[in-house]
Scaffold this motif. Sequence first.
Motif, short mmCIF file in Angstrom:
data_model
loop_
_atom_site.label_atom_id
_atom_site.label_comp_id
_atom_site.label_asym_id
_atom_site.label_seq_id
_atom_site.Cartn_x
_atom_site.Cartn_y
_atom_site.Cartn_z
N TRP A 24 0.85 -1.18 0.00
CA TRP A 24 0.00 0.00 0.00
C TRP A 24 0.89 1.24 0.00
O TRP A 24 1.85 1.33 0.78
CB TRP A 24 -0.88 0.04 1.24
N ILE A 25 0.59 2.21 -0.85
CA ILE A 25 1.34 3.47 -0.88
C ILE A 25 0.32 4.60 -0.82
O ILE A 25 -0.68 4.60 -1.54
CB ILE A 25 2.21 3.60 -2.15
N GLY A 26 0.63 5.59 0.02
CA GLY A 26 -0.28 6.70 0.23
C GLY A 26 -1.09 6.51 1.50
O GLY A 26 -1.25 5.39 1.99
N ALA A 31 -3.42 3.66 -2.44
CA ALA A 31 -3.62 2.73 -3.53
C ALA A 31 -2.67 1.55 -3.33
O ALA A 31 -1.73 1.61 -2.55
CB ALA A 31 -3.36 3.39 -4.89
N VAL A 32 -2.95 0.46 -4.05
CA VAL A 32 -2.14 -0.74 -3.95
C VAL A 32 -1.21 -0.80 -5.16
O VAL A 32 -1.63 -0.57 -6.30
CB VAL A 32 -3.02 -2.00 -3.89
N PHE A 33 0.05 -1.13 -4.89
CA PHE A 33 1.07 -1.17 -5.94
C PHE A 33 1.76 -2.52 -5.97
O PHE A 33 1.95 -3.17 -4.93
CB PHE A 33 2.11 -0.07 -5.73
N LYS A 489 -10.61 3.21 0.26
CA LYS A 489 -10.54 3.63 -1.14
C LYS A 489 -9.88 2.58 -2.03
O LYS A 489 -10.26 2.40 -3.18
CB LYS A 489 -9.77 4.95 -1.23
N PHE A 490 -8.88 1.85 -1.49
CA PHE A 490 -8.15 0.91 -2.35
C PHE A 490 -9.00 -0.29 -2.75
O PHE A 490 -8.61 -1.07 -3.62
CB PHE A 490 -6.86 0.46 -1.67
N LEU A 491 -10.18 -0.48 -2.12
CA LEU A 491 -11.06 -1.58 -2.50
C LEU A 491 -12.14 -1.15 -3.48
O LEU A 491 -12.88 -2.00 -4.00
CB LEU A 491 -11.72 -2.17 -1.25
N GLU A 492 -12.24 0.16 -3.73
CA GLU A 492 -13.25 0.65 -4.65
C GLU A 492 -12.78 0.49 -6.09
O GLU A 492 -11.59 0.58 -6.39
CB GLU A 492 -13.56 2.12 -4.36
N GLU A 493 -13.74 0.28 -6.97
CA GLU A 493 -13.40 0.15 -8.39
C GLU A 493 -13.25 1.54 -8.98
O GLU A 493 -14.14 2.39 -8.87
CB GLU A 493 -14.49 -0.62 -9.13
#
Length: 820
Positions: A24-26, A31-33, A489-493
């Motif tokens: 995870w970054i941010g 977001a996931v990287f 947020k990182f799970l949202e499309e």
Amino acid sequence: MEIKLDVLISTCIKQRKPWPRISWIGQEKEAVFLLDDKRINEINLASGKTKKKLPRLQSLLKNVVVLTTSRNGAWLAGILKTGELFLWNKDQDCLKIVPATEESRKIVAAAQDCLMKLYLYVSGDGRKALLTTPTACVLLWESTEHESTSSHKNSSGRWTQILPDESVMLPSIEEKEIGVHAAFLQNEILGDCCLCSFVFYSGECLVLTFLVLQWHENSFKYVSSLPYQIHWVQQTCSLVDLVPHCVSIKSRGALLCAFARDGLLLAVAINQTDPMATQILFLNTLNFVTVLGSLKGCSSKSSTVPSKFIRSYWVGDMSWTPDSLFLACMLKRGSLVLLTCMGELLTLITSGCSVEFGPAEFIPFHPLITCRQQHHFCQDSSQSLGSSASENDLMRQRFSVASHSRLPYLIVSDGYMITVLKFPNNLSPSGFIRTLLLDSTQRLENIRQNLLNSESKGRLLGVRSLLSLKASLFNHAQNQSSGFSTVPKFLEEDTTEMNEKTTDLLDYEEDSDDEKQFFTSPSSSCSQRMHSFVGKADQGHLEFASMFDTIHAKENKKDKLSVELYSIQRNLIGAWQIGISKNMEERDKLLNYTVNCIIHFFNILRFVKCSSLSHDTSLNKPVKNSHWMHYVLKYFQQCLTVLSWHSRASLTGHVAKLTLQTLKLMLTQQQDQSFSKNLLACFCLLKMVSHTLSSMCILQYENSFASPHVNSLMELDSLTVPVFLVLDENTTQQLSSLKSLLTEPPQAVNHDAKTEKRLMVLWQLLYKKVVWYQMLLNRKVNKNAEEESVVSSLISHIQATLQSSGVTLEQHLKINSVSG
């Protein structure tokens, strides 16, 4: 102990090459990287699509040597071939370039020449970075900019080479098995510091070399020539002392290490050729107290494993959960394992996205897939697949596990697929303690009911029911608020930006030159098989590792009562450890519950059979008084060992309560002709607690060099918690022979030790009981010389302890002065 995991997402990464790391970054714009040492792509978890271009970083990635992220996910950092360091903050889209120095250029050049891996770590505020080689050539970068300075293209700072002490042993460049990890920490116990570990083999010993950098407080920053203290320390562990015994394995990936998020524990995975010997050490960074955690065969069903599959039973990656409650491990066979910091395997249950597993200790989310070609069917199955062959297979599955730094989410991957897991909302330290205690109270109540229905009914009148305690715990668990209800947020499309430029299995227009060369290179052993899996179907067989393995940990055959008692024992010691080590809501109340459960457990043990208590005895009769006391003392010693892990003066009251209740239980035992054994056990108990408390909470004055050119240390007017301080072996009481405690003459205790004085009431209680028993012996017609000798020695030792602490043994009448 069972934990339910929700499977939120299980998706394919729409790229050809596998990814070894996911992060995870941010923080605000999280977001996931996907990462490896030289590449980075953002991925949308819902769709599996990736966005390859990051405008800020695109020009730098071609020259990257190693990439890393800070533990809180705020910063991405990398070292370039030129020796420069770059730092990128995703939330602010801020990129900083740190100019190279001669030392950084040399390290990067040397690493590339000899194909040596570099390790880079960055602090959560992006103001410090540590670059090291496996051979402990360490560079530290510190920012000299003001904290409120806005983003600049070039960042000012200083590089410093940290030279190792001559007294410590360092790994050589030939060593392949070296495990390296570092962490920047800021907390109330360790302060502002950086811990770095190097783990390797030397002969038949496991060597752990540590670098500790501790920054001074603001008021002392300018007293020293350096703003931090440098401390090198080393610890060795004989492999034959480990249980089961281990051997030195000089192979890449044989050793892994990971600091807990609070820095108080270091997990060291020791991978072995025998899966039953593979284990994880949990080492306390304050005093080297170590607990062994067995992986119980790493899901191996067979007692003999073909050598070509040995490495697949190794731990491939480790990650601590946000509050350092659990260590998540990913085996190279694709199974997830969770352990507590006391080394206990957890039973997992998964549901969601049609991924239904458990209850089981090993969950095969991404099974290892091997392709066995037809002309290899007749080959020797024992042919070894070494680390070099594994490294050359660029298309192999890359197993990894990553835990979110704040939220209860876990990502497991094999490089081609991603599975996102969510812990229960109430799995906080306090929630986990309640779960452990609820499970223990239910088991204890079941044992009590079984004993009531047996011939022991008349003897169980003094054992109370735990139903009221269970009800209180259940009510607290029901009232506990559930957090993390919103979807992160990182799970949202992402329906906008992610759809603009994506890549899938057939779209590689954005491949870098290196990637194109990889796919067209005839030297790549796996490039052909990746063009078409279907084309390979008539040439060999796909084998899924988990299909031939067990998902349950191997257990020694025990009777049901032994299993129940062992589960209760581990649950209670786990609850005690978490209560001692974590700052949480209602800690005092939960520790009181834990103490009550431990005392109830001790009470129940009096009525079970010896075979259920100890694996060393085959007696099948009710526990003798001496056996019971010996078991209680050994278990109490485990509680004190946990206490030495986390030295907190505020917890002395709970230790005193546990000691008092245990003391009363021992003194109310049957008073037969050998009651001196009860008194002797009480004496041993108080001696153990006194030794432990006297070694706790010992702060040290900070030391600093007076000037850059003088090696003389000066003592600063500030206290600090010592790190990697080896405990005096004399503080550990040996329980081999209780009577040996009385062979030495009484010794005076430290008059200034406040922790000793807190036990004076307990010493007085024991003294009165011993004096009473001596009077009882004197009235008897048939004298027992041995009993009288033990009691007389006990009185002398207890008197010495009381008198040296200023306690008056006899009550004297006050003489009033008369005027006139």
